[in-house]
Write a protein that holds these residues in place. Structure first.
Motif, PDB file in Angstrom:
ATOM      1  N   ASP A   1      -4.360   4.562   3.502  1.00  0.00           N
ATOM      2  CA  ASP A   1      -4.224   4.472   2.047  1.00  0.00           C
ATOM      3  C   ASP A   1      -4.150   5.845   1.417  1.00  0.00           C
ATOM      4  O   ASP A   1      -5.151   6.544   1.336  1.00  0.00           O
ATOM      5  CB  ASP A   1      -5.408   3.688   1.466  1.00  0.00           C
ATOM      6  N   PHE A   2      -2.962   6.191   0.950  1.00  0.00           N
ATOM      7  CA  PHE A   2      -2.779   7.490   0.314  1.00  0.00           C
ATOM      8  C   PHE A   2      -2.971   7.394  -1.193  1.00  0.00           C
ATOM      9  O   PHE A   2      -2.765   8.351  -1.914  1.00  0.00           O
ATOM     10  CB  PHE A   2      -1.374   8.034   0.599  1.00  0.00           C
ATOM     11  N   ASP A   3      -3.342   6.248  -1.673  1.00  0.00           N
ATOM     12  CA  ASP A   3      -3.459   6.046  -3.109  1.00  0.00           C
ATOM     13  C   ASP A   3      -4.849   6.405  -3.623  1.00  0.00           C
ATOM     14  O   ASP A   3      -5.186   6.102  -4.759  1.00  0.00           O
ATOM     15  CB  ASP A   3      -3.135   4.593  -3.467  1.00  0.00           C
ATOM     16  N   VAL A   4      -5.619   7.064  -2.789  1.00  0.00           N
ATOM     17  CA  VAL A   4      -6.955   7.470  -3.204  1.00  0.00           C
ATOM     18  C   VAL A   4      -6.886   8.834  -3.870  1.00  0.00           C
ATOM     19  O   VAL A   4      -5.977   9.613  -3.626  1.00  0.00           O
ATOM     20  CB  VAL A   4      -7.908   7.534  -1.999  1.00  0.00           C
ATOM     21  N   SER A   5      -7.861   9.114  -4.704  1.00  0.00           N
ATOM     22  CA  SER A   5      -7.884  10.406  -5.386  1.00  0.00           C
ATOM     23  C   SER A   5      -8.496  11.463  -4.478  1.00  0.00           C
ATOM     24  O   SER A   5      -9.177  11.155  -3.509  1.00  0.00           O
ATOM     25  CB  SER A   5      -8.705  10.301  -6.662  1.00  0.00           C
TER      26      SER A   5
ATOM     27  N   GLU B   1     -10.327  12.763  10.691  1.00  0.00           N
ATOM     28  CA  GLU B   1     -10.894  11.882   9.672  1.00  0.00           C
ATOM     29  C   GLU B   1      -9.991  11.798   8.449  1.00  0.00           C
ATOM     30  O   GLU B   1      -9.739  10.718   7.902  1.00  0.00           O
ATOM     31  CB  GLU B   1     -12.291  12.386   9.259  1.00  0.00           C
ATOM     32  N   LEU B   2      -9.508  12.951   8.027  1.00  0.00           N
ATOM     33  CA  LEU B   2      -8.617  13.004   6.870  1.00  0.00           C
ATOM     34  C   LEU B   2      -7.363  12.174   7.123  1.00  0.00           C
ATOM     35  O   LEU B   2      -6.936  11.380   6.277  1.00  0.00           O
ATOM     36  CB  LEU B   2      -8.252  14.469   6.582  1.00  0.00           C
TER      37      LEU B   2
ATOM     38  N   SER C   1       0.840  -1.191   0.000  1.00  0.00           N
ATOM     39  CA  SER C   1       0.000   0.000   0.000  1.00  0.00           C
ATOM     40  C   SER C   1       0.877   1.243   0.000  1.00  0.00           C
ATOM     41  O   SER C   1       2.087   1.153   0.192  1.00  0.00           O
ATOM     42  CB  SER C   1      -0.905   0.016   1.227  1.00  0.00           C
ATOM     43  N   VAL C   2       0.263   2.351  -0.238  1.00  0.00           N
ATOM     44  CA  VAL C   2       0.944   3.637  -0.117  1.00  0.00           C
ATOM     45  C   VAL C   2       0.263   4.382   1.012  1.00  0.00           C
ATOM     46  O   VAL C   2      -0.953   4.581   0.987  1.00  0.00           O
ATOM     47  CB  VAL C   2       0.853   4.447  -1.422  1.00  0.00           C
TER      48      VAL C   2
ATOM     49  N   GLN D   1     -15.370  13.557  -1.348  1.00  0.00           N
ATOM     50  CA  GLN D   1     -16.706  12.972  -1.197  1.00  0.00           C
ATOM     51  C   GLN D   1     -16.905  12.428   0.211  1.00  0.00           C
ATOM     52  O   GLN D   1     -17.898  12.700   0.861  1.00  0.00           O
ATOM     53  CB  GLN D   1     -16.903  11.844  -2.210  1.00  0.00           C
ATOM     54  N   GLN D   2     -15.913  11.652   0.666  1.00  0.00           N
ATOM     55  CA  GLN D   2     -16.023  11.030   1.983  1.00  0.00           C
ATOM     56  C   GLN D   2     -16.104  12.060   3.101  1.00  0.00           C
ATOM     57  O   GLN D   2     -16.716  11.814   4.134  1.00  0.00           O
ATOM     58  CB  GLN D   2     -14.822  10.105   2.237  1.00  0.00           C
ATOM     59  N   LEU D   3     -15.459  13.196   2.892  1.00  0.00           N
ATOM     60  CA  LEU D   3     -15.383  14.187   3.962  1.00  0.00           C
ATOM     61  C   LEU D   3     -16.362  15.339   3.761  1.00  0.00           C
ATOM     62  O   LEU D   3     -16.461  16.226   4.605  1.00  0.00           O
ATOM     63  CB  LEU D   3     -13.954  14.744   4.044  1.00  0.00           C
TER      64      LEU D   3
END
Lengths: 169, 169
Positions: free
Chosen positions: B23-27, B15-16, A57-58, B33-35
């Motif tokens: 997982d930092f691989d999210v856009s 939360e962030l 993972s990153v 959206q999540q926040l």
DNA sequence: AATGAAATCGACCAGCA
DNA sequence: TGCTGGTCGATTTCATT
């Protein structure tokens, strides 16, 4: 399914992994320059290594001190020796908030637990919660005065013998 | 300089951080959206947390098993009690290839060392190298049968008491 | 501290050695 | 299989509120 101790790498893979393991915040341009490889090729290799499970993972590395988590303890936990329990006790210990890592070892002491909290009262709570787990017999804790985290970096930390076993000649 | 146990966060920060730590691989889209926050705001907060040193770095998490590193040991190291030595011994221990982490503790045993290698011969080499360090008196090692890494994730692992101390009311 | 527009960078596709 | 080059979409940056 994902285990592969015989997965072979080439020098390029090792160099690439060394780079991204210490810092994934670099641009593809930088990587391709450092490795003398095209951006696409770097991207291709990264994806392959992710798919293979080598890159799990990153993640963002957070500083525990920024959260006031400056108290660390090692706790040795011995359990009543009834078969089968040990597996669940390990996960139970790991489930306690504040517990960072649990090692199940051979020897007199069955588990070594690393926990990280803000103060003594939180440490007490952690230890009490561990003692309350079914099957836990005795605990003995030591405070950590200082820690040197040489290597969460796997690649940089490989013994010479290990490195040569991984790179195809 | 960067230490700040009194640095306060709000719920959004927590939360962030929880998201990017696992997982930092999210856009940015996904995060915003999540926040329920604009993309730019997410980006702004991330930069602030990086500058503040809360996010120390972004790294690739490598699987040690992919490198055949499936042997782990805990080694207790006692040293000759001459002043000043302890500091350098700690870094010397951490400098040994294969050593992952060094804890300096109060108690009979001065250091607890976690090392990770491929096989027994490499483990022997690691231990011999530790013994050879000036000031090291005695070592005692235990093999790790299993480990449960509950939390390199700091945020997810905060005791309740710790969490409430960080979020401004 | 948050927003939106403009420059920059990364992800994917088709083809090539 | 491993790589190249180019395109499109996403992200970073900056001026503005």
């Amino acid at each position: 399914m994902s285990n592969s101790s015989d997965g072979r790498f080439d020098e390029m893979d090792i160099e690439l992994l060394r780079c991204v393991e210490s810092d994934f915040d670099v641009s593809l341009d930088t990587l391709s320059q450092q490795l003398d490889l095209s951006k696409s090729a770097v991207h291709y290799r990264l994806n392959k290594l992710k798919d293979a499970g080598v890159i799990r993972s990153v993640t963002a590395d957070l500083d525990p001190l920024a959260f006031g988590l400056d108290m660390v303890a090692l706790t040795e936990v011995s359990v009543t020796h009834e078969q089968g329990y040990s597996d669940t006790i390990g996960t139970d210990l790991a489930g306690v908030k504040g517990v960072e890592q649990v090692y199940y070892t051979m020897g007199d002491v069955d588990f070594v637990v690393v926990s990280r909290v803000q103060d003594r009262s939180q440490m007490n709570a952690v230890i009490e919660e561990m003692v309350a787990i079914d099957g836990v017999n005795e605990t003995s804790s030591r405070f950590v005065m200082d820690e040197v985290t040489s290597g969460t970096d796997v690649v940089d930390n490989l013994p010479d013998a290990a490195r040569s076993k991984l790179v195809e000649e």
